[in-house]
Scaffold this motif. Structure first.
Motif, PDB file in Angstrom:
ATOM      1  N   SER A   1      -7.658   0.290 -33.243  1.00 51.41           N
ATOM      2  CA  SER A   1      -7.366  -0.492 -31.838  1.00 51.41           C
ATOM      3  C   SER A   1      -9.130  -1.238 -31.307  1.00 51.41           C
ATOM      4  N   VAL A   2      -9.230  -2.403 -31.398  1.00 51.57           N
ATOM      5  CA  VAL A   2     -10.660  -2.989 -30.941  1.00 51.57           C
ATOM      6  C   VAL A   2     -10.649  -4.057 -29.396  1.00 51.57           C
ATOM      7  N   VAL A   3     -11.516  -4.189 -28.698  1.00 50.68           N
ATOM      8  CA  VAL A   3     -10.836  -4.102 -27.933  1.00 50.68           C
ATOM      9  C   VAL A   3     -12.132  -5.459 -27.493  1.00 50.68           C
ATOM     10  N   THR A   4     -12.174  -6.835 -27.116  1.00 50.45           N
ATOM     11  CA  THR A   4     -13.327  -7.689 -27.031  1.00 50.45           C
ATOM     12  C   THR A   4     -14.029  -8.304 -25.718  1.00 50.45           C
ATOM     13  N   THR A   5     -14.368  -8.829 -25.381  1.00 50.25           N
ATOM     14  CA  THR A   5     -14.542  -9.969 -24.167  1.00 50.25           C
ATOM     15  C   THR A   5     -13.623 -11.088 -24.174  1.00 50.25           C
ATOM     16  N   VAL A   6     -14.741 -12.027 -23.999  1.00 52.24           N
ATOM     17  CA  VAL A   6     -14.743 -13.694 -24.126  1.00 52.24           C
ATOM     18  C   VAL A   6     -13.285 -14.074 -25.486  1.00 52.24           C
ATOM     19  N   LYS A   7     -12.381 -14.825 -25.108  1.00 54.38           N
ATOM     20  CA  LYS A   7     -11.494 -14.758 -25.780  1.00 54.38           C
ATOM     21  C   LYS A   7     -11.577 -15.525 -27.184  1.00 54.38           C
ATOM     22  N   PRO A   8     -12.527 -16.240 -27.199  1.00 51.95           N
ATOM     23  CA  PRO A   8     -13.219 -16.924 -28.806  1.00 51.95           C
ATOM     24  C   PRO A   8     -13.578 -16.104 -30.274  1.00 51.95           C
TER      25      PRO A   8
ATOM     26  N   ASP B   1     -11.193   2.042 -29.808  1.00 53.98           N
ATOM     27  CA  ASP B   1     -11.360   2.699 -31.467  1.00 53.98           C
ATOM     28  C   ASP B   1     -13.125   1.837 -30.861  1.00 53.98           C
ATOM     29  N   LEU B   2     -12.897   0.304 -30.813  1.00 51.43           N
ATOM     30  CA  LEU B   2     -14.118   0.268 -31.085  1.00 51.43           C
ATOM     31  C   LEU B   2     -13.590  -0.969 -29.937  1.00 51.43           C
ATOM     32  N   PHE B   3     -15.060  -1.337 -29.290  1.00 51.01           N
ATOM     33  CA  PHE B   3     -15.189  -1.974 -28.213  1.00 51.01           C
ATOM     34  C   PHE B   3     -16.374  -3.344 -28.590  1.00 51.01           C
ATOM     35  N   ILE B   4     -16.082  -4.442 -28.568  1.00 49.44           N
ATOM     36  CA  ILE B   4     -17.183  -5.955 -29.043  1.00 49.44           C
ATOM     37  C   ILE B   4     -17.304  -6.454 -27.968  1.00 49.44           C
ATOM     38  N   TRP B   5     -18.551  -6.156 -27.461  1.00 48.62           N
ATOM     39  CA  TRP B   5     -19.053  -7.195 -26.336  1.00 48.62           C
ATOM     40  C   TRP B   5     -20.895  -8.289 -27.169  1.00 48.62           C
ATOM     41  N   LEU B   6     -20.510  -9.469 -26.163  1.00 45.42           N
ATOM     42  CA  LEU B   6     -21.828  -9.963 -26.858  1.00 45.42           C
ATOM     43  C   LEU B   6     -22.936  -9.353 -26.376  1.00 45.42           C
ATOM     44  N   GLY B   7     -23.354  -8.960 -25.154  1.00 50.82           N
ATOM     45  CA  GLY B   7     -24.077  -8.277 -24.516  1.00 50.82           C
ATOM     46  C   GLY B   7     -25.344  -8.866 -23.526  1.00 50.82           C
ATOM     47  N   PRO B   8     -26.041  -8.354 -22.878  1.00 51.78           N
ATOM     48  CA  PRO B   8     -26.681  -8.326 -21.631  1.00 51.78           C
ATOM     49  C   PRO B   8     -27.176  -9.674 -21.879  1.00 51.78           C
ATOM     50  N   GLU B   9     -27.166 -10.268 -22.062  1.00 52.08           N
ATOM     51  CA  GLU B   9     -27.652 -11.800 -21.892  1.00 52.08           C
ATOM     52  C   GLU B   9     -27.066 -12.467 -21.708  1.00 52.08           C
ATOM     53  N   LEU B  10     -25.703 -12.137 -22.267  1.00 54.61           N
ATOM     54  CA  LEU B  10     -24.352 -13.265 -21.868  1.00 54.61           C
ATOM     55  C   LEU B  10     -23.988 -11.501 -20.413  1.00 54.61           C
ATOM     56  N   GLU B  11     -23.235 -11.095 -21.086  1.00 58.32           N
ATOM     57  CA  GLU B  11     -22.082  -9.942 -20.115  1.00 58.32           C
ATOM     58  C   GLU B  11     -22.928  -9.437 -18.991  1.00 58.32           C
TER      59      GLU B  11
ATOM     60  N   SER C   1      -8.777  -0.616 -14.441  1.00 67.06           N
ATOM     61  CA  SER C   1      -8.159  -1.258 -15.399  1.00 67.06           C
ATOM     62  C   SER C   1      -8.393  -1.160 -16.833  1.00 67.06           C
ATOM     63  N   ASP C   2      -9.364  -2.467 -16.393  1.00 68.38           N
ATOM     64  CA  ASP C   2     -10.568  -3.138 -17.447  1.00 68.38           C
ATOM     65  C   ASP C   2     -11.220  -2.025 -17.666  1.00 68.38           C
ATOM     66  N   LEU C   3     -11.800  -1.158 -17.388  1.00 70.48           N
ATOM     67  CA  LEU C   3     -12.967  -0.587 -17.822  1.00 70.48           C
ATOM     68  C   LEU C   3     -12.006   1.031 -18.517  1.00 70.48           C
ATOM     69  N   GLN C   4     -10.489   1.093 -17.884  1.00 70.66           N
ATOM     70  CA  GLN C   4      -9.824   2.066 -18.917  1.00 70.66           C
ATOM     71  C   GLN C   4      -9.767   1.353 -20.320  1.00 70.66           C
TER      72      GLN C   4
ATOM     73  N   LEU D   1     -20.725   4.602 -22.687  1.00 70.65           N
ATOM     74  CA  LEU D   1     -19.803   4.581 -24.234  1.00 70.65           C
ATOM     75  C   LEU D   1     -20.018   4.057 -25.713  1.00 70.65           C
ATOM     76  N   ASP D   2     -19.051   5.501 -26.270  1.00 68.67           N
ATOM     77  CA  ASP D   2     -19.927   5.463 -27.331  1.00 68.67           C
ATOM     78  C   ASP D   2     -18.985   4.488 -28.704  1.00 68.67           C
ATOM     79  N   ASN D   3     -18.135   3.437 -27.640  1.00 69.09           N
ATOM     80  CA  ASN D   3     -17.597   2.673 -28.384  1.00 69.09           C
ATOM     81  C   ASN D   3     -18.340   1.280 -28.612  1.00 69.09           C
ATOM     82  N   ALA D   4     -19.345   1.468 -28.040  1.00 70.30           N
ATOM     83  CA  ALA D   4     -19.506   0.022 -28.197  1.00 70.30           C
ATOM     84  C   ALA D   4     -20.727  -0.773 -28.617  1.00 70.30           C
TER      85      ALA D   4
END
Ligand SMILES: [Zn+2]
Length: 313
Positions: free
Chosen positions: A23-30, A72-82, A63-66, A92-95
């Motif tokens: 399972s992967v979680v991402t941040t922005v829709k695109p 298994d993998l959390f993909i985000w853009l980075g601190p420059e955006l989020e 609930s978002d944090l959960q 988080l070790d999956n970030a």
């Protein structure tokens, strides 16, 4: 009877464990759209930000944090955006922060933004432009980087991920070619965008970006910026000013009043496009269409202009 039922339950539990997908979680829709292409048929992907919300002013709920922690993998853009994630991701070790990855051609915000300030906000000059999902070249690099991570963490499905990546690249290339052709007739027409998010797209297709109202949409446009834009509009340098569905400041409507300049809309987060196979390409096409619609001067002058009556032929 009871025993039979017991075994049935046990069997169900085991078989669901065996088939539990990565399972992967991402941040922005695109970004979720890109990952949907890459994980098709192999893994599940979820999106943290609700449709239509901007990563610039988002606030994380428990609930978002959960959801993030369970992935298994959390993909985000980075601190420059989020910025709303920068305090929790170190724990988080999956970030997986994309702006920290090698292999992506990042652009940096250049010096000279007159509305810059030293308030600790990261979306300012000298830093990485984090809107990498808006550039086809960067999207391809992002896809490559993410695929490598998926293969590393879920090696049993490695070949499937590689095949998905190959299909993604092929589709992207052909869509990008079409977009280039559709934008070619309008690429020299000047315009202003609401926030400085489209640099990757603009550079890819050589568009004539004259400026932006704000570097980051959670910051109000500066007075000097507004005066400068108004002057350029008065000098007929622009044919269009783009607003965004997430932020619709009255300032845009007031600044074009009394000019011939059109107001268009660009949606950098695909608010109205459902996530499905192929949706990332629909998003890029929509963005291109939004640019073309407003930059097309033919459409602007459909009303007969003075002294230019429709002549025969
Ligand atoms: Zn932005």
């Amino acid at each position: 009877m009871m025993r039979k039922f017991y075994w049935l339950v046990l069997l169900t539990v085991f078989s669901s464990m065996a088939s539990a997908q990565f399972s992967v979680v991402t941040t922005v829709k695109p970004l979720n759209m890109i990952v949907t292409e890459l994980t098709q048929g192999v893994a599940q992907t979820h999106q943290l930000l609700p449709d239509g919300s901007s990563p610039h002013d988002f606030a994380l709920r428990p609930s978002d944090l959960q959801l993030v922690k369970d992935a298994d993998l959390f993909i985000w853009l980075g601190p420059e955006l989020e910025t709303f994630l920068s305090r929790i991701t170190p724990n988080l070790d999956n970030a997986f922060a994309l702006t920290a990855q090698p292999g992506i051609d990042f652009y940096h915000y250049e010096d000279g933004h007159d509305d810059h300030s030293h308030d600790g906000h990261n979306h300012g000059e000298g830093t990485i432009d984090p809107h990498i999902w808006l550039g086809p070249q960067q999207a391809q690099q992002v896809a490559t980087v993410i695929t490598a991570k998926l293969v590393e963490l879920d090696p049993a499905n490695g070949e499937h991920y590689q095949a998905n990546l190959a299909a993604f690249n092929q589709n992207l290339q052909s869509i990008s070619q079409q977009i280039e052709e559709s934008l070619a007739p309008v690429r020299t027409n000047g315009y202003f965008v609401f926030h400085d998010a489209y640099g990757y797209f603009e550079r890819e297709y050589g568009l004539n970006h004259l400026g932006h109202f704000t570097v980051s949409p959670d910051r109000r446009p500066g007075a000097k910026t507004l005066v400068a834009i108004k002057r350029q509009l008065a000098d007929d340098q622009a044919v269009c000013v783009f607003k965004e569905p997430q932020f619709e400041p009255a300032v845009i409507n007031s600044i074009v009043r009394g000019t011939e300049v059109k107001v268009g809309e660009l949606d950098p987060v695909a608010s109205t496009i459902p996530v499905s196979a192929g949706s990332y390409f629909v998003f890029l096409e929509q963005l291109a269409a939004q640019f073309t619609q407003c930059l097309d001067v033919q459409k602007q002058t459909q009303l007969p202009a003075e002294g230019e009556a429709h002549s025969a032929g």
